[in-house]
Motif scaffolding. Structure first.
Motif, mmCIF file in Angstrom:
data_model
loop_
_atom_site.group_PDB
_atom_site.id
_atom_site.type_symbol
_atom_site.label_atom_id
_atom_site.label_comp_id
_atom_site.label_asym_id
_atom_site.label_seq_id
_atom_site.Cartn_x
_atom_site.Cartn_y
_atom_site.Cartn_z
ATOM 1 N N GLY A 159 -4.868 0.122 1.961
ATOM 2 C CA GLY A 159 -5.449 -1.198 2.099
ATOM 3 C C GLY A 159 -4.385 -2.268 2.067
ATOM 4 N N LEU A 160 -4.844 -3.493 1.936
ATOM 5 C CA LEU A 160 -3.958 -4.651 1.880
ATOM 6 C C LEU A 160 -3.819 -5.099 0.428
ATOM 7 C CD1 LEU A 160 -2.390 -6.978 3.248
ATOM 8 C CD2 LEU A 160 -4.587 -8.184 3.455
ATOM 9 N N VAL A 161 -2.582 -5.271 -0.008
ATOM 10 C CA VAL A 161 -2.332 -5.664 -1.393
ATOM 11 C C VAL A 161 -1.142 -6.631 -1.408
ATOM 12 C CG1 VAL A 161 -0.805 -3.700 -1.820
ATOM 13 C CG2 VAL A 161 -2.000 -4.771 -3.744
ATOM 14 N N GLN A 162 -1.124 -7.498 -2.391
ATOM 15 C CA GLN A 162 -0.017 -8.441 -2.522
ATOM 16 C C GLN A 162 1.178 -7.781 -3.202
ATOM 17 O OE1 GLN A 162 -1.664 -11.846 -4.607
ATOM 18 N NE2 GLN A 162 -2.205 -12.839 -2.676
ATOM 19 N N LEU A 210 4.211 -2.758 -5.941
ATOM 20 C CA LEU A 210 4.417 -2.596 -4.505
ATOM 21 C C LEU A 210 5.235 -3.729 -3.914
ATOM 22 C CD1 LEU A 210 0.898 -1.197 -3.672
ATOM 23 C CD2 LEU A 210 3.056 -0.110 -3.004
ATOM 24 N N LYS A 211 6.033 -3.358 -2.912
ATOM 25 C CA LYS A 211 6.915 -4.293 -2.228
ATOM 26 C C LYS A 211 6.561 -4.316 -0.740
ATOM 27 C CE LYS A 211 10.706 -2.840 -5.279
ATOM 28 N NZ LYS A 211 12.089 -2.277 -5.309
ATOM 29 N N PRO A 212 6.894 -5.384 -0.036
ATOM 30 C CA PRO A 212 6.623 -5.417 1.412
ATOM 31 C C PRO A 212 7.237 -4.222 2.156
ATOM 32 C CG PRO A 212 7.147 -7.600 0.637
ATOM 33 C CD PRO A 212 7.386 -6.680 -0.523
ATOM 34 N N GLU A 213 8.366 -3.738 1.691
ATOM 35 C CA GLU A 213 8.999 -2.601 2.369
ATOM 36 C C GLU A 213 8.278 -1.281 2.136
ATOM 37 O OE1 GLU A 213 10.458 -4.818 0.321
ATOM 38 O OE2 GLU A 213 11.991 -3.859 -0.959
ATOM 39 N N ASP A 214 7.255 -1.284 1.300
ATOM 40 C CA ASP A 214 6.403 -0.104 1.125
ATOM 41 C C ASP A 214 5.320 -0.026 2.193
ATOM 42 O OD1 ASP A 214 6.558 -0.691 -2.402
ATOM 43 O OD2 ASP A 214 7.694 0.814 -1.272
ATOM 44 N N THR A 215 5.207 -1.069 3.001
ATOM 45 C CA THR A 215 4.210 -1.081 4.069
ATOM 46 C C THR A 215 4.454 0.067 5.035
ATOM 47 O OG1 THR A 215 3.846 -3.464 3.929
ATOM 48 C CG2 THR A 215 3.324 -2.394 6.028
ATOM 49 N N ALA A 216 3.437 0.900 5.231
ATOM 50 C CA ALA A 216 3.580 2.089 6.071
ATOM 51 C C ALA A 216 2.246 2.809 6.156
ATOM 52 C CB ALA A 216 4.631 3.039 5.492
ATOM 53 N N TYR A 262 0.248 21.998 6.607
ATOM 54 C CA TYR A 262 -0.806 21.168 7.192
ATOM 55 C C TYR A 262 -0.595 19.713 6.783
ATOM 56 C CZ TYR A 262 -3.435 25.364 8.424
ATOM 57 O OH TYR A 262 -3.825 26.560 8.970
ATOM 58 N N TRP A 263 -1.002 18.829 7.690
ATOM 59 C CA TRP A 263 -0.879 17.396 7.456
ATOM 60 C C TRP A 263 -2.255 16.750 7.511
ATOM 61 C CZ3 TRP A 263 3.727 14.715 6.598
ATOM 62 C CH2 TRP A 263 4.903 15.456 6.759
ATOM 63 N N GLY A 264 -2.443 15.756 6.678
ATOM 64 C CA GLY A 264 -3.640 14.945 6.767
ATOM 65 C C GLY A 264 -3.379 13.747 7.672
ATOM 66 N N GLN A 265 -4.461 13.089 8.033
ATOM 67 C CA GLN A 265 -4.291 11.858 8.799
ATOM 68 C C GLN A 265 -3.783 10.784 7.848
ATOM 69 O OE1 GLN A 265 -6.868 12.099 7.051
ATOM 70 N NE2 GLN A 265 -7.464 10.024 6.539
ATOM 71 N N GLY A 266 -3.221 9.754 8.366
ATOM 72 C CA GLY A 266 -2.623 8.747 7.505
ATOM 73 C C GLY A 266 -3.609 7.703 7.020
ATOM 74 N N THR A 267 -3.181 7.024 5.974
ATOM 75 C CA THR A 267 -3.908 5.866 5.479
ATOM 76 C C THR A 267 -2.922 4.711 5.389
ATOM 77 O OG1 THR A 267 -5.373 5.051 3.724
ATOM 78 C CG2 THR A 267 -3.563 6.476 3.032
ATOM 79 N N LEU A 268 -3.318 3.563 5.906
ATOM 80 C CA LEU A 268 -2.398 2.436 6.038
ATOM 81 C C LEU A 268 -2.326 1.628 4.747
ATOM 82 C CD1 LEU A 268 -0.576 0.592 7.777
ATOM 83 C CD2 LEU A 268 -2.667 -0.577 8.518
ATOM 84 N N VAL A 269 -1.112 1.399 4.310
ATOM 85 C CA VAL A 269 -0.847 0.526 3.174
ATOM 86 C C VAL A 269 -0.058 -0.679 3.684
ATOM 87 C CG1 VAL A 269 0.380 0.282 0.984
ATOM 88 C CG2 VAL A 269 -0.863 2.402 1.490
ATOM 89 N N THR A 270 -0.595 -1.857 3.433
ATOM 90 C CA THR A 270 0.071 -3.083 3.842
ATOM 91 C C THR A 270 0.306 -3.946 2.613
ATOM 92 O OG1 THR A 270 -1.041 -3.024 5.995
ATOM 93 C CG2 THR A 270 -0.026 -5.103 5.333
ATOM 94 N N VAL A 271 1.572 -4.299 2.385
ATOM 95 C CA VAL A 271 1.925 -5.117 1.235
ATOM 96 C C VAL A 271 2.379 -6.477 1.742
ATOM 97 C CG1 VAL A 271 3.289 -5.307 -0.863
ATOM 98 C CG2 VAL A 271 2.660 -3.051 0.010
ATOM 99 N N SER A 272 1.638 -7.497 1.377
ATOM 100 C CA SER A 272 1.961 -8.849 1.843
ATOM 101 C C SER A 272 2.923 -9.532 0.867
ATOM 102 C CB SER A 272 0.689 -9.673 1.984
ATOM 103 O OG SER A 272 0.071 -9.826 0.727
ATOM 104 N N SER A 273 3.787 -10.367 1.429
ATOM 105 C CA SER A 273 4.771 -11.071 0.590
ATOM 106 C C SER A 273 4.240 -12.411 0.123
ATOM 107 C CB SER A 273 6.063 -11.265 1.375
ATOM 108 O OG SER A 273 5.801 -11.977 2.567
#
Length: 116
Positions: free
Chosen positions: A9-12, A84-90, A105-116
C-alpha cells in the motif's frame, strides 16, 4: 503450488507495513522462503530469507528495519517493515526456494509505495 502476497500500500516515510504471503500445499514447513523487491527501472533484489528451521537473514539495506518471519501452521511468511523510506518503494514478491528436485516458486507481487 501458489503463493499469494498481500499487504502492500501507500505509506508515509517512517511508517510501517506488514506483508503476508500465503502458500498452498501441505509441506510448507520444509521449505526456505524469501522476499524480494523490484523498484521501477531496477533489477529485482533479495530482501530477506528464512530457513525451514526459522533462521533468518536480511539484506544490509533493510537490516534493523525489516523482519522476516513465518507461521507454518498458517502456511504464511511475513515481512514486517518499519521505518520505511522512499527508496523502499518497490513491488515485493515472495519466493519458496527449491528443495531437491522441486523447483522454486514465486508469488505475484504486492506494491509498496513510500511517500516523502
Amino acid at each position: 503450488v501458489q503463493l499469494q502476497a498481500s499487504g502492500g500500500g501507500l505509506v508515509q516515510t517512517g511508517g510501517s507495513l506488514k506483508l503476508s504471503c500465503v502458500a498452498s500445499g501441505s509441506t510448507f514447513s520444509r521449505y526456505a522462503l524469501g522476499w524480494y523487491r523490484q523498484a521501477p527501472g531496477k533489477q529485482r533484489e533479495w530482501v530477506a530469507s528464512i530457513t525451514s528451521g526459522g533462521a533468518s537473514n536480511h539484506d544490509d539495506s533493510v537490516k534493523g528495519r525489516f523482519t522476516i518471519s513465518r507461521d507454518n501452521a498458517k502456511n504464511t511468511v511475513y515481512l514486517q517493515m518499519n521505518s520505511l523510506k522512499p527508496e523502499d518503494t518497490a513491488v515485493y514478491s515472495c519466493r519458496r526456494f527449491a528443495l531437491g528436485k522441486v523447483k522454486d516458486y514465486w508469488g505475484q507481487g504486492t506494491l509498496v509505495t513510500v511517500s516523502s
